[in-house]
Design a protein around this motif. Structure first.
Motif, short mmCIF file in Angstrom:
data_model
loop_
_atom_site.label_atom_id
_atom_site.label_comp_id
_atom_site.label_asym_id
_atom_site.label_seq_id
_atom_site.Cartn_x
_atom_site.Cartn_y
_atom_site.Cartn_z
N UNK A 128 0.83 -1.20 0.00
CA UNK A 128 0.00 0.00 0.00
C UNK A 128 0.86 1.26 0.00
N UNK A 129 0.40 2.28 -0.68
CA UNK A 129 0.97 3.62 -0.51
C UNK A 129 2.13 3.97 -1.43
N UNK A 130 2.65 3.01 -2.23
CA UNK A 130 3.76 3.29 -3.14
C UNK A 130 3.90 2.13 -4.11
N UNK B 167 2.84 9.55 5.40
CA UNK B 167 2.17 10.56 4.60
C UNK B 167 1.75 9.91 3.29
N UNK B 168 0.45 9.90 3.02
CA UNK B 168 -0.08 9.22 1.85
C UNK B 168 -0.42 10.21 0.74
N UNK B 169 -0.10 9.85 -0.47
CA UNK B 169 -0.47 10.64 -1.64
C UNK B 169 -1.76 10.07 -2.21
N UNK C 185 -8.41 4.52 -7.78
CA UNK C 185 -8.79 4.51 -6.35
C UNK C 185 -9.70 3.33 -6.07
N UNK C 186 -9.47 2.71 -4.94
CA UNK C 186 -10.31 1.58 -4.54
C UNK C 186 -11.71 2.09 -4.22
N UNK C 187 -12.72 1.25 -4.47
CA UNK C 187 -14.11 1.67 -4.25
C UNK C 187 -14.39 2.03 -2.80
N UNK D 89 -7.95 -5.57 0.61
CA UNK D 89 -8.30 -4.15 0.71
C UNK D 89 -7.06 -3.30 0.99
N UNK D 90 -7.05 -2.05 0.52
CA UNK D 90 -5.91 -1.15 0.76
C UNK D 90 -5.97 -0.59 2.19
N UNK D 91 -5.54 -1.40 3.14
CA UNK D 91 -5.73 -1.07 4.56
C UNK D 91 -5.11 0.26 4.95
N UNK D 92 -3.89 0.52 4.49
CA UNK D 92 -3.22 1.75 4.90
C UNK D 92 -3.99 2.98 4.44
#
Length: 464
Positions: free
Chosen positions: A66-68, A251-253, A259-261, A345-348
């Motif tokens: 997740x995240x990158x 820090x998330x971009x 994008x996940x639903x 799922x994209x938990x972060x």
């Protein structure tokens, strides 16, 4: 942990020093993920990083991160090592223990990685000043030949909390007298039910290969558990220890593409109004428990995202996963207030969304660190392994969560009323608001501190 511009500008440091880092994770999701995040942080210093494992586990790690994007990091290289075929049975949701026994054939098969791994590092070491091997504490038998190489150093990575590691050490030592500030150790959950005998023997086998290491690395930081980091450091045989977490991005971009639903659904919800429910990659709940959990979430009256999926097999791409059945008409009944996810799922990103106000979790250390770094309090429902101790850290030390289920009642089906009351306490009560305040404070402390200094210290050490 952010990658600073100064790191990127000076990113040739490691390459110029002739240093290469090799990562050796245990092939279980929580371990694969932490090693991949650590690879990102070290590669950002311009040091070539080689991440090794079976092809299916490299695919698993890169597919789920997740995240990158790990494939976009120029200094990060993946090496597929051969592993013999192993039986990958499905998890048993009705087993008497929640420990993922289905992964034991995989763990045993990792012994065959020793010789191809040794051949790899011998090849890498030919024209390098130093080969730095960072190996999972549960992969000792794979890296046992590293000390025989003149220009190689071996570091042990601990994938669980300092609190949990030290608590097990303290118990094995006969529970010696402790400092008053560590008094929570006198109230530890029982180790009964955490492991199965086969895994305990596996762990014991790995311990034999860690003499002469150059140091230990922890996915933690002083803002979270300074006391137990210090206590663990006092027991370190190597004398060197670096607590460099959180390893996950803090820090998330937010990309508008792909994008996940779940994130789009969260965009329509109020701040701190949603409970995220997920029990990680190794938990398989019985049909009866799933029914009670669903009813409890419904009766709580709170909004929720619930990941309903079985625990992983040894090869997550092999075979169809069990599809747990919800009560008839359940998804229609909660539509608009609850979102059911069946896939990974994209938990972060979910935890980092401002609409999420709580996390019902098994308290695996990955999930704890992600929740802490995103400032989300936890309703703790531990299942096995280190999780009961991590739950104690979250609820009794950090004071940013509630204990949803008493570990002493781990063999019981948790009823809907108990679940519903716990959800309301976390999301819609003054106590829950105080926990969110505490979690937000920890998030801010980590964002400006965390393990950044210790990461810099570790990089300076291996490039000395």
């Amino acid at each position: 942990m952010p990658i600073s511009s100064s790191i990127l500008e000076n990113g040739t440091k490691g390459a110029n020093m002739g240093v290469v880092v090799v990562m050796v994770p245990l092939p279980a999701q929580g371990h694969l993920n932490q090693f991949l995040h650590l690879s990102r942080l070290i590669a950002a210093h311009g040091i070539p990083v080689h991440y090794v494992g079976a092809a299916t586990h490299i695919r698993q790690a890169t597919h789920r991160v997740h995240g990158w994007d790990p494939l976009a990091v120029p200094n990060l290289h993946f090496h597929q090592l051969p592993i013999p075929h192993f039986q990958s049975p499905p998890p048993n949701p009705d087993a008497s223990t929640k420990f993922p026994t289905q992964l034991m054939p995989l763990f045993s098969a990792t012994s065959h990685l020793r010789h191809p791994f040794t051949a790899l590092i011998r090849n890498l070491s030919v024209d390098k000043k130093r080969v730095v091997v960072i190996a999972d504490s549960l992969m000792g038998w794979v890296v046992q030949d590293v000390p025989s190489l003149q220009n190689a150093e071996l570091y042990r990575f601990r994938c669980i909390s300092a609190f949990t590691i030290y608590s097990f050490h303290w118990e094995r030592a006969g529970k010696p007298e402790i400092r008053p500030e560590a008094g929570v150790l006198n109230c530890l959950p029982s180790p009964e039910g955490c492991f199965i005998p086969e895994f305990a023997e596996f762990v014991k086998t790995q311990r034999a290969f860690w003499d002469g290491i150059s140091g230990d690395i922890l996915n933690s930081c002083r803002e979270i558990e300074a006391l137990f980091i210090d206590l663990l450091g006092e027991e370190s045989k190597s004398g060197s220890q670096w607590a460099i977490g959180p390893l996950n991005p803090v820090f998330l971009t937010d990309s508008i593409n792909n994008r996940h639903k779940s994130l789009e659904w969260l965009d329509r919800q109020e701040k701190d109004s949603v409970l995220f429910v997920s029990f990680g990659s190794t938990t398989s709940l019985s049909n009866e428990q799933i029914t009670e959990l669903g009813a409890g979430l419904d009766e709580s009256g709170q909004k929720f995202i619930w990941v309903v999926r079985d625990g992983d097999r040894g090869d997550v791409f092999d075979g169809e996963a069990r599809r747990a059945e919800l009560a008839e008409g359940y998804e229609e009944r909660v539509r608009g207030r609850g979102l059911i996810l069946r896939e990974w799922a994209p938990q972060l990103e979910i935890l980092g969304h401002p609409s999420v106000g709580g996390f019902m979790s098994h308290c695996g250390w990955n999930s704890c660190m992600e929740s802490i770094s995103m400032g989300v309090p936890i309703a703790a429902w531990p299942m096995h392994s280190d999780q009961p101790r991590n739950a104690t850290l979250v609820t009794e030390v950090l004071k940013m969560g509630i204990s949803l289920v008493d570990w002493a009642r781990r063999d019981e089906v948790v009823g809907r009323r108990e679940i519903g009351e716990g959800v309301k306490k976390l999301i819609a009560s003054a106590d829950g608001e105080e926990m969110r305040r505490r979690a937000a404070e920890l998030k801010e402390l980590i964002a400006v501190g965390g393990g950044c200094d210790e990461l810099e210290s570790f990089v300076a050490h291996i490039t000395r």
